[in-house]
Design a protein around this motif. Sequence first.
Motif, PDB file in Angstrom:
ATOM      1  N   GLY A   1       0.894  -1.165   0.000  1.00 42.89           N
ATOM      2  CA  GLY A   1       0.000   0.000   0.000  1.00 42.89           C
ATOM      3  C   GLY A   1       0.926   1.207   0.000  1.00 42.89           C
ATOM      4  O   GLY A   1       1.900   1.255   0.775  1.00 42.89           O
ATOM      5  N   LEU A   2       0.680   2.157  -0.890  1.00 48.10           N
ATOM      6  CA  LEU A   2       1.584   3.316  -0.993  1.00 48.10           C
ATOM      7  C   LEU A   2       0.790   4.619  -0.902  1.00 48.10           C
ATOM      8  O   LEU A   2       0.862   5.468  -1.776  1.00 48.10           O
ATOM      9  N   GLY A   3       0.003   4.726   0.161  1.00 44.92           N
ATOM     10  CA  GLY A   3      -0.827   5.917   0.340  1.00 44.92           C
ATOM     11  C   GLY A   3      -0.277   6.839   1.406  1.00 44.92           C
ATOM     12  O   GLY A   3       0.947   6.909   1.619  1.00 44.92           O
ATOM     13  N   LEU A   4      -1.192   7.547   2.069  1.00 41.71           N
ATOM     14  CA  LEU A   4      -0.811   8.549   3.075  1.00 41.71           C
ATOM     15  C   LEU A   4       0.113   7.970   4.149  1.00 41.71           C
ATOM     16  O   LEU A   4       1.167   8.539   4.452  1.00 41.71           O
ATOM     17  N   ILE A   5      -0.291   6.846   4.736  1.00 40.71           N
ATOM     18  CA  ILE A   5       0.458   6.331   5.881  1.00 40.71           C
ATOM     19  C   ILE A   5       1.797   5.728   5.432  1.00 40.71           C
ATOM     20  O   ILE A   5       2.853   6.050   5.987  1.00 40.71           O
ATOM     21  N   ALA A   6       1.770   4.866   4.396  1.00 37.19           N
ATOM     22  CA  ALA A   6       3.026   4.268   3.929  1.00 37.19           C
ATOM     23  C   ALA A   6       3.969   5.351   3.409  1.00 37.19           C
ATOM     24  O   ALA A   6       5.176   5.322   3.677  1.00 37.19           O
TER      25      ALA A   6
ATOM     26  N   ALA B   1       1.752  -1.268  -4.482  1.00 38.82           N
ATOM     27  CA  ALA B   1       0.335  -0.919  -4.337  1.00 38.82           C
ATOM     28  C   ALA B   1      -0.414  -1.617  -5.462  1.00 38.82           C
ATOM     29  O   ALA B   1       0.170  -1.903  -6.523  1.00 38.82           O
ATOM     30  N   ARG B   2      -1.693  -1.883  -5.236  1.00 35.47           N
ATOM     31  CA  ARG B   2      -2.458  -2.663  -6.210  1.00 35.47           C
ATOM     32  C   ARG B   2      -2.622  -1.913  -7.526  1.00 35.47           C
ATOM     33  O   ARG B   2      -2.532  -2.498  -8.601  1.00 35.47           O
ATOM     34  N   SER B   3      -2.844  -0.616  -7.448  1.00 37.08           N
ATOM     35  CA  SER B   3      -3.121   0.111  -8.684  1.00 37.08           C
ATOM     36  C   SER B   3      -1.835   0.483  -9.425  1.00 37.08           C
ATOM     37  O   SER B   3      -0.870   0.996  -8.837  1.00 37.08           O
TER      38      SER B   3
ATOM     39  N   LEU C   1       1.815  -3.673   6.430  1.00 36.61           N
ATOM     40  CA  LEU C   1       0.610  -3.689   5.600  1.00 36.61           C
ATOM     41  C   LEU C   1      -0.106  -2.353   5.814  1.00 36.61           C
ATOM     42  O   LEU C   1      -0.611  -2.083   6.908  1.00 36.61           O
ATOM     43  N   ALA C   2      -0.117  -1.530   4.768  1.00 39.34           N
ATOM     44  CA  ALA C   2      -0.708  -0.185   4.874  1.00 39.34           C
ATOM     45  C   ALA C   2      -1.808  -0.030   3.836  1.00 39.34           C
ATOM     46  O   ALA C   2      -1.882   0.966   3.121  1.00 39.34           O
ATOM     47  N   VAL C   3      -2.649  -1.045   3.762  1.00 40.58           N
ATOM     48  CA  VAL C   3      -3.790  -1.068   2.829  1.00 40.58           C
ATOM     49  C   VAL C   3      -5.070  -0.906   3.646  1.00 40.58           C
ATOM     50  O   VAL C   3      -5.039  -1.031   4.875  1.00 40.58           O
ATOM     51  N   PRO C   4      -6.219  -0.626   3.002  1.00 39.13           N
ATOM     52  CA  PRO C   4      -7.474  -0.554   3.775  1.00 39.13           C
ATOM     53  C   PRO C   4      -7.703  -1.874   4.536  1.00 39.13           C
ATOM     54  O   PRO C   4      -7.282  -2.944   4.078  1.00 39.13           O
TER      55      PRO C   4
ATOM     56  N   HIS D   1      -0.976   0.680  15.192  1.00 36.95           N
ATOM     57  CA  HIS D   1      -1.874   1.713  14.656  1.00 36.95           C
ATOM     58  C   HIS D   1      -1.353   3.092  15.035  1.00 36.95           C
ATOM     59  O   HIS D   1      -1.446   3.491  16.205  1.00 36.95           O
ATOM     60  N   PRO D   2      -0.786   3.819  14.084  1.00 36.73           N
ATOM     61  CA  PRO D   2      -0.383   5.188  14.390  1.00 36.73           C
ATOM     62  C   PRO D   2      -1.609   6.102  14.435  1.00 36.73           C
ATOM     63  O   PRO D   2      -2.422   6.097  13.502  1.00 36.73           O
ATOM     64  N   LEU D   3      -1.749   6.858  15.533  1.00 40.27           N
ATOM     65  CA  LEU D   3      -2.912   7.754  15.659  1.00 40.27           C
ATOM     66  C   LEU D   3      -2.566   9.093  15.004  1.00 40.27           C
ATOM     67  O   LEU D   3      -2.337  10.101  15.670  1.00 40.27           O
ATOM     68  N   ALA D   4      -2.483   9.061  13.700  1.00 39.25           N
ATOM     69  CA  ALA D   4      -2.102  10.252  12.938  1.00 39.25           C
ATOM     70  C   ALA D   4      -2.679  10.100  11.550  1.00 39.25           C
ATOM     71  O   ALA D   4      -2.666   9.003  10.989  1.00 39.25           O
ATOM     72  N   GLY D   5      -3.181  11.185  11.007  1.00 34.31           N
ATOM     73  CA  GLY D   5      -3.727  11.097   9.653  1.00 34.31           C
ATOM     74  C   GLY D   5      -4.183  12.469   9.195  1.00 34.31           C
ATOM     75  O   GLY D   5      -4.134  13.441   9.955  1.00 34.31           O
ATOM     76  N   THR D   6      -4.574  12.536   7.950  1.00 35.77           N
ATOM     77  CA  THR D   6      -5.184  13.741   7.406  1.00 35.77           C
ATOM     78  C   THR D   6      -6.356  13.264   6.546  1.00 35.77           C
ATOM     79  O   THR D   6      -6.563  12.053   6.402  1.00 35.77           O
TER      80      THR D   6
ATOM     81  N   ASP E   1       1.191  -3.919  10.696  1.00 36.32           N
ATOM     82  CA  ASP E   1       0.194  -3.234   9.863  1.00 36.32           C
ATOM     83  C   ASP E   1      -0.059  -1.870  10.499  1.00 36.32           C
ATOM     84  O   ASP E   1       0.494  -1.577  11.561  1.00 36.32           O
ATOM     85  N   VAL E   2      -0.866  -1.047   9.843  1.00 35.61           N
ATOM     86  CA  VAL E   2      -1.192   0.270  10.402  1.00 35.61           C
ATOM     87  C   VAL E   2      -2.708   0.477  10.432  1.00 35.61           C
ATOM     88  O   VAL E   2      -3.191   1.604  10.525  1.00 35.61           O
ATOM     89  N   GLY E   3      -3.455  -0.613  10.337  1.00 36.11           N
ATOM     90  CA  GLY E   3      -4.918  -0.539  10.218  1.00 36.11           C
ATOM     91  C   GLY E   3      -5.550   0.174  11.404  1.00 36.11           C
ATOM     92  O   GLY E   3      -5.093   0.055  12.552  1.00 36.11           O
ATOM     93  N   SER E   4      -6.651   0.890  11.137  1.00 34.44           N
ATOM     94  CA  SER E   4      -7.332   1.670  12.167  1.00 34.44           C
ATOM     95  C   SER E   4      -8.145   0.814  13.121  1.00 34.44           C
ATOM     96  O   SER E   4      -8.642   1.312  14.137  1.00 34.44           O
ATOM     97  N   VAL E   5      -8.327  -0.464  12.787  1.00 30.95           N
ATOM     98  CA  VAL E   5      -9.065  -1.398  13.637  1.00 30.95           C
ATOM     99  C   VAL E   5      -8.111  -2.554  13.920  1.00 30.95           C
ATOM    100  O   VAL E   5      -7.336  -2.940  13.037  1.00 30.95           O
TER     101      VAL E   5
ATOM    102  N   HIS F   1      -6.353  13.570   3.450  1.00 32.04           N
ATOM    103  CA  HIS F   1      -5.797  13.288   2.123  1.00 32.04           C
ATOM    104  C   HIS F   1      -5.375  11.826   2.009  1.00 32.04           C
ATOM    105  O   HIS F   1      -5.097  11.175   3.013  1.00 32.04           O
ATOM    106  N   SER F   2      -5.329  11.339   0.779  1.00 29.36           N
ATOM    107  CA  SER F   2      -4.899   9.955   0.572  1.00 29.36           C
ATOM    108  C   SER F   2      -4.069   9.879  -0.707  1.00 29.36           C
ATOM    109  O   SER F   2      -3.962  10.852  -1.454  1.00 29.36           O
ATOM    110  N   GLY F   3      -3.467   8.710  -0.928  1.00 33.11           N
ATOM    111  CA  GLY F   3      -2.693   8.499  -2.145  1.00 33.11           C
ATOM    112  C   GLY F   3      -1.203   8.745  -1.964  1.00 33.11           C
ATOM    113  O   GLY F   3      -0.762   9.274  -0.940  1.00 33.11           O
ATOM    114  N   PRO F   4      -0.416   8.371  -2.980  1.00 31.98           N
ATOM    115  CA  PRO F   4       1.046   8.372  -2.857  1.00 31.98           C
ATOM    116  C   PRO F   4       1.674   9.747  -2.703  1.00 31.98           C
ATOM    117  O   PRO F   4       2.794   9.867  -2.212  1.00 31.98           O
TER     118      PRO F   4
END
Length: 286
Positions: A11-16, A36-38, A70-73, A122-127, A96-100, A129-132
């Motif tokens: 997964g290569l989004g905000l968190i990764a 990342a899958r896409s 693992l930094a995917v949904p 689970h890092p308690l940090a985010g915005t 992993d960094v999953g929110s659950v 925004h999403s994506g690489p």
Amino acid sequence: MPIYDRVALIGLGLIAGSMSHAMRRAGLAGEITGYARSAETRATAAEIGLVDRVCDSAAAACEGADLIVLAVPVGAMSDVAAEIAPVLKLGATVSDVGSVKKAVIEAVSPHLPETVHFIPAHPLAGTEHSGPRSGFAELFDNRWCILVPGDADRAAVERLEAFWQGLGANTEEMDAEHHDLVLAVTSHTPHLIAYTMVGVADDLRRVTDSEVIKYSAAGFRDFTRIAASDPTMWRDVFLTNKDATLEILGRFTEELFALQRAIRTGDGAHLHDYFTRTRAIRRGII
Ligand code: NAD
């Protein structure tokens, strides 16, 4: 001094992306691979040099890695774990960094061999925004990262904690059920309320879009920012942290009905007592 020679980010989004920037800032990894899958996300990641090597499959990214994150949904964790399991290096750490946390552990553990250390986090940090392109090195600075180590090897847990501290975070350990309840209160239910509030404003056709923006006080502006968060990620959070969010939502609804009744009946004492109590809670926090 690197903490891990090879780190794979799936997964290569905000968190990764933020992890990669922060790893480089502190020199925490010898080499960072990513997948990342896409195809579009992989191309963007390669173009901006988000990681050292972008791979064509999750398995290829994980081969020889000492730490796999693992930094995917949350809903994609099980499939990814199944794909990487055959190539995992002996003694590697999978996190992993999953929110659950409870649902991720149930989805990932059955696929992993006993020769690796599985330490959910689970890092308690985010915005919103999403994506690489959305990641940045400072995202985790002075934020909490909760680890859910269960009975994992202590040396492996302490190494992962040192890694997260190197990324800028403070670390804490919890069990999965407690994590999910705490996050239902502090993050998941507030997100649902923000989604609802923005939906209500949108339904109110007597209030035009331009008025909503023009006259929005900080409260509503914050709701719209939160409600702009990634739909896939948040769908998965509610589907997988069902029990805890329903529990908190039930309590929230009861309190809301009581406030609604107080407004209708003109019960100012109830409103005043309630707001006094909540103000005291806030003052006790900071
Ligand atoms: P994001 O949308 O920015 O990135 C997700 C990445 O996963 C994308 O690169 C996407 O291409 C990739 N992906 C999706 N399905 C995949 C699959 N099956 N195989 C491989 N790659 C796949 O999301 P994000 O905000 O970085 O969130 C990632 C994880 O971090 C989620 O589990 C989320 O719950 C958790 N998290 C998010 C936040 C936040 O505020 N955004 C905070 C803490 C934790």
